[in-house]
Design an enzyme around this catalytic site. Sequence first.
Site, PDB file in Angstrom:
ATOM      1  N   ASP A  23       0.820  -1.224   0.000  1.00 50.78           N
ATOM      2  CA  ASP A  23       0.000   0.000   0.000  1.00 50.78           C
ATOM      3  C   ASP A  23       0.846   1.264   0.000  1.00 50.78           C
ATOM      4  O   ASP A  23       0.693   2.128  -0.853  1.00 50.78           O
ATOM      5  CB  ASP A  23      -0.916   0.044   1.231  1.00 50.78           C
ATOM      6  CG  ASP A  23      -2.148  -0.841   1.067  1.00 50.78           C
ATOM      7  OD1 ASP A  23      -2.398  -1.317  -0.058  1.00 50.78           O
ATOM      8  OD2 ASP A  23      -2.844  -1.053   2.085  1.00 50.78           O
ATOM      9  N   ARG A  69       0.198   5.201  16.619  1.00 51.76           N
ATOM     10  CA  ARG A  69      -0.237   6.246  15.679  1.00 51.76           C
ATOM     11  C   ARG A  69       0.093   7.665  16.139  1.00 51.76           C
ATOM     12  O   ARG A  69       0.644   8.442  15.369  1.00 51.76           O
ATOM     13  CB  ARG A  69      -1.734   6.131  15.347  1.00 51.76           C
ATOM     14  CG  ARG A  69      -2.181   4.828  14.691  1.00 51.76           C
ATOM     15  CD  ARG A  69      -1.191   4.276  13.717  1.00 51.76           C
ATOM     16  NE  ARG A  69      -1.706   3.173  12.939  1.00 51.76           N
ATOM     17  CZ  ARG A  69      -1.150   1.963  12.906  1.00 51.76           C
ATOM     18  NH1 ARG A  69      -0.103   1.672  13.641  1.00 51.76           N
ATOM     19  NH2 ARG A  69      -1.633   1.033  12.125  1.00 51.76           N
ATOM     20  N   ASP A  75      -7.432   3.959  12.426  1.00 57.35           N
ATOM     21  CA  ASP A  75      -6.115   4.585  12.341  1.00 57.35           C
ATOM     22  C   ASP A  75      -6.139   5.947  11.654  1.00 57.35           C
ATOM     23  O   ASP A  75      -5.401   6.848  12.024  1.00 57.35           O
ATOM     24  CB  ASP A  75      -5.126   3.637  11.656  1.00 57.35           C
ATOM     25  CG  ASP A  75      -4.793   2.434  12.540  1.00 57.35           C
ATOM     26  OD1 ASP A  75      -4.820   2.608  13.777  1.00 57.35           O
ATOM     27  OD2 ASP A  75      -4.520   1.345  12.014  1.00 57.35           O
ATOM     28  N   SER A 123      -4.266  -8.911   7.602  1.00 59.96           N
ATOM     29  CA  SER A 123      -3.750  -7.550   7.717  1.00 59.96           C
ATOM     30  C   SER A 123      -3.136  -7.435   9.100  1.00 59.96           C
ATOM     31  O   SER A 123      -3.806  -7.668  10.114  1.00 59.96           O
ATOM     32  CB  SER A 123      -4.892  -6.539   7.545  1.00 59.96           C
ATOM     33  OG  SER A 123      -4.499  -5.304   8.095  1.00 59.96           O
TER      34      SER A 123
HETATM   35  N1  ARG Z   1      -8.463  -2.741  15.682  1.00 59.77           N
HETATM   36  C1  ARG Z   1      -7.204  -2.305  16.165  1.00 59.77           C
HETATM   37  C2  ARG Z   1      -7.215  -0.830  16.445  1.00 59.77           C
HETATM   38  O1  ARG Z   1      -8.065  -0.154  15.968  1.00 59.77           O
HETATM   39  C3  ARG Z   1      -6.074  -2.690  15.264  1.00 59.77           C
HETATM   40  C4  ARG Z   1      -5.909  -1.955  13.985  1.00 59.77           C
HETATM   41  C5  ARG Z   1      -4.630  -2.350  13.362  1.00 59.77           C
HETATM   42  N2  ARG Z   1      -4.482  -2.016  12.005  1.00 59.77           N
HETATM   43  C6  ARG Z   1      -4.207  -2.925  11.035  1.00 59.77           C
HETATM   44  N3  ARG Z   1      -3.957  -2.458   9.860  1.00 59.77           N
HETATM   45  N4  ARG Z   1      -4.205  -4.204  11.244  1.00 59.77           N
HETATM   46  O2  ARG Z   1      -6.393  -0.316  17.166  1.00 59.77           O
END
Ligand code: ARG
Length: 399
Positions: free
Chosen positions: A14, A93, A122, A174
């Site tokens: 990506d 993040r 995110d 993912s």
């Molecule tokens: N659901 C989790 C969160 O919102 C994990 C997100 C992680 N992102 C990913 N691309 N797997 O913090």
Amino acid sequence: MSKKVILAYSGGLDTSVIVRWLAEKGYEVITYTADVGQGEELEEIPQKAKASGAVEAIVEDLREEFAREYCLPTLRALALYEGKYPLTASLSRPLIAKKLVEYAQKFGADFVAHGSTGKGNDQVRFELSVWALNPDLEVLAPVREWEFRSREEEVEYALRFNIPVKATKEKPYSIDKNLWGISIECGPLEDPWTEPPEDAFEWTVSPEKAPEEAEYVEISFKEGTPVAINGKEYPKLYELILDLNKIAGRHGVGRIDMVENRLVGIKSREVYEAPAATLLYEAYRDLLSLTLDRFTFHYFLSHIPYEYAKLVYEGLWFSPLREALDGFTERIARFVDGTVRLKLYKGRAWVVGRKSERSLYVEDLATYSEKDAFDHKAGAQFTKVFGLPLKILGRIRRR
Ligand code: ARG
């Protein structure tokens, strides 16, 4: 207005495609890659970023900053989103966003960019963090608006522009990884009834394959900071965390499977591995229960973990609320000195011993032996007064 952009770059498909896509739109792309303990080789990143069309590529080791400034305060709040998720991805993040803002300033860029999708959390965490630190920056999120509808279309685009893509067959998941834990989504996990296949996990063995013998581990804290494992001191917190990941992981400790409420309104099935965090949360909670008086401990438990987890999950890291709650938990952390002994066995870890110079446990008061120093007569008086409201209620109800 210069069209310089600082892009949060992982080196995956990506973000590699994003580099070229932005360059094609006339942007000068500077990539930013953080080492937050994801355990991947970052040496080839600059070369890869440039092959994809970046003019500059920054790679930075943020492991200790991440451990100390982000994981530790969250541990001190015992924050678990919806009672389960130790916020692994949510915590990286704001730190990455802060660095994007710093480098935007340094390079005179008016844009920052990230590779998050439009239905995840995110994007919210990145953008709120950036705006809290520099509201004049514009945030670009190509994945939310570009033309590609599948991974295959992205690969095709990458090949057309000679962007290096890994030929290895990728797992269907993912994955987001840092030293605090791994989050695993997609593929077979999208059916919440399906048990996660073993190949979804990376740091933990299955409990069935864990050693037949239990292992004990002692974690020592000084003023609310974990400082030693089995008596061995760790000046670097991130190294302590990495070692705890290994210790807990070999016993299958730290797997979490849940359906969680995302910010954008949907529920998603999430699988996590957070071996070190699992041990540290158990240990920290136990020392709090030993060293805090009842009033303070109860106040803490009923007000802090839920609120702190919610604000981290919802992208409010750079808010006065987080700073104020940190003020509270830092004050309380001063009491958290001592050592906790945990037992690890077949996917579980539990506390089996604790000690502290600051312990409020008084054996003479607690004992049921002849050493008992508790005034039992006072118990009768206390119960009478404490129970008075219910006694009055009972009387009136009987009328
Ligand atoms: N659901 C989790 C969160 O919102 C994990 C997100 C992680 N992102 C990913 N691309 N797997 O913090």
